[in-house]
Design an enzyme around this catalytic site. Structure first.
Site, PDB file in Angstrom:
ATOM      1  N   ASP A   1     -20.968 -21.979   2.851  1.00 31.62           N
ATOM      2  CA  ASP A   1     -20.026 -23.073   2.633  1.00 31.62           C
ATOM      3  C   ASP A   1     -19.997 -23.956   3.881  1.00 31.62           C
ATOM      4  O   ASP A   1     -20.841 -24.842   4.031  1.00 31.62           O
ATOM      5  CB  ASP A   1     -18.649 -22.461   2.291  1.00 31.62           C
ATOM      6  CG  ASP A   1     -17.604 -23.482   1.901  1.00 31.62           C
ATOM      7  OD1 ASP A   1     -17.948 -24.675   1.768  1.00 31.62           O
ATOM      8  OD2 ASP A   1     -16.430 -23.106   1.730  1.00 31.62           O
TER       9      ASP A   1
ATOM     10  N   PHE B   1     -14.176 -23.207  -5.964  1.00 32.06           N
ATOM     11  CA  PHE B   1     -14.067 -21.833  -5.483  1.00 32.06           C
ATOM     12  C   PHE B   1     -14.565 -20.893  -6.568  1.00 32.06           C
ATOM     13  O   PHE B   1     -14.043 -20.874  -7.678  1.00 32.06           O
ATOM     14  CB  PHE B   1     -12.636 -21.482  -5.084  1.00 32.06           C
ATOM     15  CG  PHE B   1     -12.585 -20.210  -4.294  1.00 32.06           C
ATOM     16  CD1 PHE B   1     -12.985 -20.180  -2.967  1.00 32.06           C
ATOM     17  CD2 PHE B   1     -12.187 -19.022  -4.890  1.00 32.06           C
ATOM     18  CE1 PHE B   1     -12.974 -18.993  -2.240  1.00 32.06           C
ATOM     19  CE2 PHE B   1     -12.176 -17.829  -4.169  1.00 32.06           C
ATOM     20  CZ  PHE B   1     -12.570 -17.819  -2.844  1.00 32.06           C
ATOM     21  N   VAL B   2     -15.597 -20.124  -6.232  1.00 29.72           N
ATOM     22  CA  VAL B   2     -16.219 -19.257  -7.228  1.00 29.72           C
ATOM     23  C   VAL B   2     -16.024 -17.788  -6.870  1.00 29.72           C
ATOM     24  O   VAL B   2     -15.866 -17.438  -5.701  1.00 29.72           O
ATOM     25  CB  VAL B   2     -17.732 -19.576  -7.377  1.00 29.72           C
ATOM     26  CG1 VAL B   2     -17.919 -20.969  -7.946  1.00 29.72           C
ATOM     27  CG2 VAL B   2     -18.465 -19.430  -6.055  1.00 29.72           C
TER      28      VAL B   2
ATOM     29  N   ARG C   1     -14.976  -9.117  -7.370  1.00 33.62           N
ATOM     30  CA  ARG C   1     -16.353  -8.891  -6.888  1.00 33.62           C
ATOM     31  C   ARG C   1     -17.213  -8.215  -7.943  1.00 33.62           C
ATOM     32  O   ARG C   1     -18.430  -8.353  -7.958  1.00 33.62           O
ATOM     33  CB  ARG C   1     -16.362  -7.978  -5.649  1.00 33.62           C
ATOM     34  CG  ARG C   1     -15.718  -8.556  -4.418  1.00 33.62           C
ATOM     35  CD  ARG C   1     -16.041  -7.655  -3.207  1.00 33.62           C
ATOM     36  NE  ARG C   1     -15.175  -7.908  -2.075  1.00 33.62           N
ATOM     37  CZ  ARG C   1     -15.352  -8.882  -1.181  1.00 33.62           C
ATOM     38  NH1 ARG C   1     -16.368  -9.713  -1.288  1.00 33.62           N
ATOM     39  NH2 ARG C   1     -14.526  -9.032  -0.168  1.00 33.62           N
TER      40      ARG C   1
HETATM   41  P1  XMP Z   1     -18.813 -20.280   5.592  1.00 36.30           P
HETATM   42  O1  XMP Z   1     -17.741 -21.330   5.397  1.00 36.30           O
HETATM   43  O2  XMP Z   1     -18.641 -19.553   6.894  1.00 36.30           O
HETATM   44  O3  XMP Z   1     -18.467 -19.288   4.440  1.00 36.30           O
HETATM   45  O4  XMP Z   1     -20.180 -20.826   5.367  1.00 36.30           O
HETATM   46  C1  XMP Z   1     -19.203 -18.206   4.160  1.00 36.30           C
HETATM   47  C2  XMP Z   1     -18.308 -17.149   3.592  1.00 36.30           C
HETATM   48  O5  XMP Z   1     -17.152 -17.699   2.979  1.00 36.30           O
HETATM   49  C3  XMP Z   1     -16.863 -17.092   1.768  1.00 36.30           C
HETATM   50  N1  XMP Z   1     -16.839 -18.122   0.702  1.00 36.30           N
HETATM   51  C4  XMP Z   1     -16.463 -17.912  -0.551  1.00 36.30           C
HETATM   52  N2  XMP Z   1     -16.051 -16.782  -1.155  1.00 36.30           N
HETATM   53  N3  XMP Z   1     -15.846 -17.968  -3.187  1.00 36.30           N
HETATM   54  C5  XMP Z   1     -15.736 -16.824  -2.478  1.00 36.30           C
HETATM   55  O6  XMP Z   1     -15.384 -15.820  -3.048  1.00 36.30           O
HETATM   56  C6  XMP Z   1     -16.246 -19.143  -2.660  1.00 36.30           C
HETATM   57  O7  XMP Z   1     -16.329 -20.154  -3.352  1.00 36.30           O
HETATM   58  C7  XMP Z   1     -16.577 -19.102  -1.258  1.00 36.30           C
HETATM   59  N4  XMP Z   1     -16.998 -20.046  -0.404  1.00 36.30           N
HETATM   60  C8  XMP Z   1     -17.168 -19.404   0.787  1.00 36.30           C
HETATM   61  C9  XMP Z   1     -17.935 -16.074   1.558  1.00 36.30           C
HETATM   62  O8  XMP Z   1     -17.425 -14.810   1.909  1.00 36.30           O
HETATM   63  C10 XMP Z   1     -19.039 -16.421   2.515  1.00 36.30           C
HETATM   64  O9  XMP Z   1     -19.667 -15.291   3.040  1.00 36.30           O
END
Ligand code: XMP
Ligand code: MG
Length: 179
Positions: free
Chosen positions: A102, A151-152, A164
């Site tokens: 993300d 958000f997924v 999960r």
């Molecule tokens: P970053 O922002 O550090 O995020 O690139 C990576 C971690 O954020 C979590 N993440 C999500 N988890 N649905 C989720 O369940 C989402 O849409 C989502 N977007 C980010 C995820 O743990 C990932 O490792």
């Protein structure tokens, strides 16, 4: 479909087929490198399982737990190591396995750490990529699917540690995390 899910984005079959395709590419790229497949807990568990069974080369499986989310749906930018690797990465080729990228904060931090510890190379294979969410420069080499900024959950991805176990990736209904 689970009652809290608004829409299914990817089915088990679609994800497994994509994982097999990515695994075949990794097999070619890492044929003689004895890589470490490094899963980031806990989200990468189903995906790393799919990947590894299609990689017919010598590969070591390891895990790390890092966290930048604190039960919410937005990244904090602060990445904490909750469980470190218990093997040396010096002169090793590392393939980080992620559920989703993300902002890029998590991988940025983990990649820097692995390089600091002397890894020979570090690449990323991620099931999902949300490029619109990016805050730091981060381009995973191997990407399953690109998704919009929703958000997924499912297939390893959680909201507050639940969902999960869903066998697909779906968009969580807003009302689930709004109240
Ligand atoms: P970053 O922002 O550090 O995020 O690139 C990576 C971690 O954020 C979590 N993440 C999500 N988890 N649905 C989720 O369940 C989402 O849409 C989502 N977007 C980010 C995820 O743990 C990932 O490792
Ligand atoms: Mg994660």
């Amino acid at each position: 479909m689970h009652n809290d899910i608004k829409e299914i984005l990817f089915t088990t079959e679609q994800i497994e087929a994509k994982a097999a395709e990515l695994a075949k590419q990794l097999e070619i790229d890492y044929a003689d490198k004895k890589p470490i497949l490094l899963g980031l807990l806990k989200g990468s568990i189903p995906f790393i399982g799919d990947l590894m069974k299609h990689m017919n080369i010598p590969v070591q499986i390891e895990f790390m737990d890092v966290s930048s989310y604190h039960g919410g749906t937005t990244s904090s930018g602060q990445v904490k190591i909750l469980k470190d690797l218990d093997t040396s990465v010096e002169n090793r080729h590392i393939i980080i396995v992620e559920d989703i990228v993300d902002t890029g904060f998590t991988l940025d931090k983990v990649i820097a750490l692995l390089k600091h510890r002397g890894a020979a190379s570090v690449e990323v294979v991620t099931m999902l990529d949300k490029p619109e969410g990016r805050v730091v420069v981060m381009e995973p080499k191997y990407i399953g699917f690109n998704i919009p900024k929703a958000f997924v959950v499912g297939y390893g991805l959680d909201y507050d540690e639940y969902y999960r176990n869903l066998p697909y990736v779906g968009i969580l209904k807003e009302e689930v995390y709004m109240n």
